[in-house]
Scaffold this motif. Structure first.
Motif, PDB file in Angstrom:
ATOM      1  N   ALA A 385       7.793   0.410  14.656  1.00 13.14           N
ATOM      2  CA  ALA A 385       8.519   0.487  15.926  1.00 13.14           C
ATOM      3  C   ALA A 385       9.817   1.269  15.738  1.00 13.14           C
ATOM      4  N   GLN A 386      10.535   0.994  14.659  1.00  9.69           N
ATOM      5  CA  GLN A 386      11.801   1.683  14.416  1.00  9.69           C
ATOM      6  C   GLN A 386      11.616   3.186  14.256  1.00  9.69           C
ATOM      7  N   SER A 387      10.514   3.594  13.680  1.00 10.85           N
ATOM      8  CA  SER A 387      10.319   5.021  13.401  1.00 10.85           C
ATOM      9  C   SER A 387       9.531   5.754  14.481  1.00 10.85           C
ATOM     10  N   ASN A 388       8.880   5.006  15.402  1.00 11.20           N
ATOM     11  CA  ASN A 388       8.006   5.679  16.360  1.00 11.20           C
ATOM     12  C   ASN A 388       8.278   5.370  17.829  1.00 11.20           C
ATOM     13  N   SER A 389       8.828   4.196  18.144  1.00  8.69           N
ATOM     14  CA  SER A 389       8.958   3.804  19.549  1.00  8.69           C
ATOM     15  C   SER A 389       9.974   4.675  20.269  1.00  8.69           C
ATOM     16  N   ALA A 390       9.654   5.013  21.531  1.00  9.43           N
ATOM     17  CA  ALA A 390      10.462   5.976  22.283  1.00  9.43           C
ATOM     18  C   ALA A 390      11.410   5.305  23.265  1.00  9.43           C
ATOM     19  N   ASP A 391      11.808   4.053  23.017  1.00  8.12           N
ATOM     20  CA  ASP A 391      12.808   3.445  23.887  1.00  8.12           C
ATOM     21  C   ASP A 391      13.839   2.688  23.052  1.00  8.12           C
ATOM     22  N   GLY A 392      14.829   2.092  23.729  1.00 13.12           N
ATOM     23  CA  GLY A 392      15.952   1.476  23.043  1.00 13.12           C
ATOM     24  C   GLY A 392      15.602   0.292  22.179  1.00 13.12           C
ATOM     25  N   SER A 393      14.439  -0.338  22.419  1.00  9.72           N
ATOM     26  CA  SER A 393      14.064  -1.506  21.620  1.00  9.72           C
ATOM     27  C   SER A 393      13.689  -1.125  20.186  1.00  9.72           C
ATOM     28  N   ALA A 394      13.534   0.150  19.913  1.00 11.73           N
ATOM     29  CA  ALA A 394      13.141   0.586  18.568  1.00 11.73           C
ATOM     30  C   ALA A 394      14.131   0.083  17.516  1.00 11.73           C
ATOM     31  N   GLN A 395      15.427   0.076  17.850  1.00 10.51           N
ATOM     32  CA  GLN A 395      16.451  -0.349  16.890  1.00 10.51           C
ATOM     33  C   GLN A 395      16.313  -1.825  16.530  1.00 10.51           C
ATOM     34  N   GLN A 396      15.685  -2.607  17.416  1.00 10.27           N
ATOM     35  CA  GLN A 396      15.441  -4.031  17.152  1.00 10.27           C
ATOM     36  C   GLN A 396      14.013  -4.292  16.681  1.00 10.27           C
ATOM     37  N   GLY A 397      13.384  -3.260  16.154  1.00 14.51           N
ATOM     38  CA  GLY A 397      12.009  -3.416  15.696  1.00 14.51           C
ATOM     39  C   GLY A 397      11.034  -3.620  16.833  1.00 14.51           C
ATOM     40  N   GLY A 398      11.383  -3.143  18.024  1.00 16.27           N
ATOM     41  CA  GLY A 398      10.515  -3.253  19.184  1.00 16.27           C
ATOM     42  C   GLY A 398      10.718  -4.508  20.004  1.00 16.27           C
ATOM     43  N   ASP A 399      11.614  -5.404  19.573  1.00 22.94           N
ATOM     44  CA  ASP A 399      11.793  -6.696  20.257  1.00 22.94           C
ATOM     45  C   ASP A 399      12.348  -6.501  21.666  1.00 22.94           C
ATOM     46  N   LEU A 400      11.641  -7.075  22.658  1.00 18.82           N
ATOM     47  CA  LEU A 400      12.057  -7.004  24.054  1.00 18.82           C
ATOM     48  C   LEU A 400      12.738  -8.285  24.519  1.00 18.82           C
ATOM     49  N   GLY A 401      12.819  -9.281  23.650  1.00 17.04           N
ATOM     50  CA  GLY A 401      13.413 -10.552  24.045  1.00 17.04           C
ATOM     51  C   GLY A 401      12.467 -11.344  24.931  1.00 17.04           C
ATOM     52  N   TYR A 402      13.047 -12.261  25.717  1.00 18.35           N
ATOM     53  CA  TYR A 402      12.267 -13.133  26.605  1.00 18.35           C
ATOM     54  C   TYR A 402      12.235 -12.538  28.008  1.00 18.35           C
ATOM     55  N   PHE A 403      11.125 -12.706  28.687  1.00 19.30           N
ATOM     56  CA  PHE A 403      11.033 -12.295  30.082  1.00 19.30           C
ATOM     57  C   PHE A 403       9.960 -13.119  30.778  1.00 19.30           C
ATOM     58  N   LYS A 404      10.017 -13.131  32.115  1.00 20.22           N
ATOM     59  CA  LYS A 404       9.109 -13.952  32.911  1.00 20.22           C
ATOM     60  C   LYS A 404       8.089 -13.083  33.638  1.00 20.22           C
ATOM     61  N   ASN A 405       7.042 -13.736  34.142  1.00 20.31           N
ATOM     62  CA  ASN A 405       6.016 -13.016  34.889  1.00 20.31           C
ATOM     63  C   ASN A 405       6.376 -12.951  36.371  1.00 20.31           C
TER      64      ASN A 405
END
Length: 702
Positions: A385-405
């Motif tokens: 994720a750190q080397s390939n993901s194209a959004d800001g979560s890459a710096q956190q290893g792809g972690d998006l945190g918690y979210f609801k449906n």
């Protein structure tokens, strides 16, 4: 109100004694201090067109504005509000005095009949429309205004006064509009001016230039003397307008919680924990005793990490903590669970964007599939994720945190996650409008809400701690009555760091990073404060400040010290020009060969399609003199070395393309008229203030 009512109950002499006592208590420092009514000093807050504005007169207008503001907003004016209200009152004096003289000279006014028409006639003022428009329907009804006016005499006196002030402002605004419109009509653009603007915008040039930047010559190699600075200032006095300012050096004594404060709070939080454990209404008990408001129901994801780690041990009625986060201790009481209407989940993703044509999309899919296979083969999701993901979560290893449906995420992404049971890698790509996602659910979906009563108590300095810091600051000030003593005592105390604040304006409310520093500024500008004087300990937010006055500038006295930094830069650059021009010598050959001969620092750049109106010269930046020289040269001609804004230049015009001949310059006339019109209000204000010789001394009082 209780105090006022008690005063009203007393008879004449008692009322007089209490009133005088209150006045001396509230403003005694002002009456007996540097602006004492009995000291013979000027008690005016300013002067407009030769008319002095007294402090009581100005304060009355501020009180009037504050009363109107508080009635309109339904809340007391804050300190920041009062700063704005004082500005409003001051500007009103300028309108009433300086502007009114101009209106009277021209015979401009608003008649009673015109005011009636503005309020309830055929040409309703925009302010009336805005005030009486129904917010629900957005419809303005003139009858609403008429009915309000009919009932005005039955309304409280405060509302009647507010309406009188409102009408007065309507009249003032209309008169000012008439005046500005009248002056706008005096703006005229000739055909020659329009033609010149057309040519400036449409004549094009290709050019080359050689630049030797000023920074290429080290400042340390160019010595600037005070006599040179004075000589430059004498020749450019019109460019350096002085203003009242002060320069200080200061040290701070922070008021931070002590170990004793921390221990006392810890003991208090333990007592509160026992109270929370036995409280029958735990949520009310928590609200009454907490410095921080927290939600009563939390999802697992909303819990602080320390509390979350104990969820497995939760028992109804159990109290958990204290946990320390920063300067705050927390305790929690668990009282059961309930189900939320939405599920919560925690997930990570790797986004491979798929913008562009079909082939780019196919390439993105191939890349995403390859990464998915690597993860399935045991590769680190976080590292990929750190080397390939194209959004800001890459710096956190792809972690998006918690979210609801609840549509926090786009639908395909949300559907994929909330249809997945448990935790782990979703074994397929998920395509959205953003691209292809590789998703890992890190905490399973849940709709459990935990009922948690929270008490948070923040460690703050006790009064004893504040008193001790004040004692140290005041002792330092007492022992540092001169600049020499100040410097010597700073050297003795290694914990003190001297900061400098240069050219503080008289009305400043902050000093460097010190907010709410008005008292410090007032000390610096006090008539009794001289150069090298040291202040007493001044409280500024959560610290005490001791300062020494090291410099001052006056409005009518531009000195070298007032502008030393700017003057030094100007004079040093002039001296650098002499060095650079001498080194360039009799420049001949191509610009490239001249730059090579000059050596380090010289550069050559080409500027195509340059126009006179908005010329920009790359490394040389916006330099009107250089652009003017380019358009003043004939094709193939070169200038001599000259001083520009960024350095010494030699410009060479390679091609001039004149603007095509046109018969009608109306568009450019209108542009110039519009530009002049947009500046009219500002220029009128500046001209009237300058002509009225406005002197603002409010900073002496506030």
């Amino acid at each position: 109100m209780a105090l006022i009512n008690k005063i009203r109950e007393k008879s004449g002499l008692a009322v007089g004694i209490i009133a005088v006592s209150l006045i001396l208590f509230i403003v005694g420092g002002d009456l007996l201090g540097s602006r004492s009514l009995f000291s013979g000093q000027d008690q005016s807050v300013g002067e407009i067109a030769g008319q002095k504005i007294s402090y009581p007169e100005f304060n009355a207008k501020v009180d009037e504005a504050r009363a109107a503001y508080e009635q309109q907003t339904g809340r007391p004016a804050t300190e920041q509000d009062q700063v704005q209200l004082r500005d409003q009152a001051w500007n009103q004096f300028i309108l009433d005095i300086a502007y009114q003289k101009e209106y009277d000279a021209l015979g401009l006014k608003v008649t009673p009949e015109e005011l009636v028409d503005m309020v309830q006639g055929n040409y309703i003022s925009p302010a009336i429309r805005q005030t009486f428009t129904d917010p629900k329907t957005g419809v303005f009804d003139k009858n609403t205004v008429i009915n309000y006016l009919k009932s005005l005499k039955t309304l409280p006196a405060e509302q009647q006064l507010a309406w009188a002030n409102f009408e007065k402002n309507l009249s003032t605004d209309r008169t000012r509009t008439k005046y500005e419109n009248l002056l706008r009509l005096t703006s005229f653009v000739t055909t020659a001016e329009a033609q010149k603007e057309y040519q400036a915008q449409n004549t094009r040039a290709d050019a080359k230039f050689l630049l030797v930047p000023y920074y290429s010559v080290p400042d340390t190699t160019v010595k600037v003397t005070d006599s040179q600075l004075q000589e430059y200032l004498d020749k450019h006095k019109d460019e350096y307008k002085s203003f009242n300012s002060r320069t200080i050096q200061y040290v701070t004594f922070p008021v931070a919680p002590s170990k004793e404060d921390s221990t006392a709070l810890y003991d208090q939080i333990k007592t509160l924990a026992r109270g929370l454990a036995t409280a029958t209404n735990d949520s009310s008990y928590a609200r009454m005793n907490s410095d921080i408001q927290a939600p009563l129901y939390m999802t697992l994801g909303e819990m602080p990490e320390q509390l979350k780690s104990t969820v497995g041990t939760f028992a109804p009625g159990g109290v958990y903590g204290p946990y320390k986060e920063g300067n705050t201790y927390f305790i929690y009481k668990y009282s059961g669970t309930k189900k939320d209407t939405n599920f919560t989940v925690r997930a990570s993703h790797i986004l491979i964007r798929a913008a562009g044509n079909d082939s780019a999309k196919a390439a993105a899919r191939t890349k995403a599939e390859g990464i998915l296979k690597q993860i399935q083969g045991g590769a680190s999701f976080e590292a990929l994720a750190q080397s390939n993901s194209a959004d800001g979560s890459a710096q956190q290893g792809g972690d998006l945190g918690y979210f609801k449906n609840n549509n926090q995420m786009v639908k395909p992404f949300q559907d994929a996650i909330f249809s997945f049971n448990g935790t782990g890698l979703i074994p397929r790509l998920v395509e959205t409008e953003f691209g292809f996602h590789i998703i890992k659910v890190t905490e399973a979906k849940t709709n459990t809400l935990y009922r948690i009563s929270t008490i948070g108590k923040t460690i703050t300095p006790s009064q004893a701690t504040r008193d001790e810091v004040y004692r140290k600051a005041e002792q330092f000030a007492t022992e540092s009555q001169t600049k020499e003593a100040f410097d010597e005592n700073v050297k003795k105390d290694k914990s003190l760091v001297v900061a400098t604040a240069e050219r503080i304006p008289e009305n400043a409310t902050s000093v460097n990073a010190l907010g709410n520093a008005r008292e410090l500024v007032r000390w610096a500008f006090n008539d009794d404060t001289d150069i090298n004087d040291v202040s007493s300990a001044v409280e500024v937010d959560d610290q005490y400040v001791v300062a020494v006055l090291t410099g001052e500038t006056e409005e009518d006295q531009a000195t070298v010290d007032s502008f030393r930094q700017e003057l030094t830069t100007k004079v040093r650059n002039q001296l650098k020009v002499d060095q650079i021009v001498a080194k360039l010598g009799n420049a001949s050959g191509t610009l490239e060969s001249i730059a090579q001969k000059y050596g380090a620092g010289a550069l050559v750049e080409t500027v195509p399609d340059l126009n006179l109106a908005t010329g920009f010269l790359k490394s040389a930046g916006v330099d009107p003199v250089a652009v003017g020289k380019i358009f003043g040269l004939k094709d193939g001609k070169r200038s001599k070395p000259f001083a520009g804004d960024a350095g010494v230049l030699i410009v060479e015009t390679t091609k001039i393309v004149p603007a095509p001949t046109v018969a009608d310059y109306t568009v450019y006339k209108n542009q110039l008229k519009q530009n002049a019109s947009s500046r009219t209000g500002f220029m009128i204000n500046e001209a009237i203030r300058d002509n009225a010789k406005v002197k603002d001394r409010r900073a002496k009082f506030y």
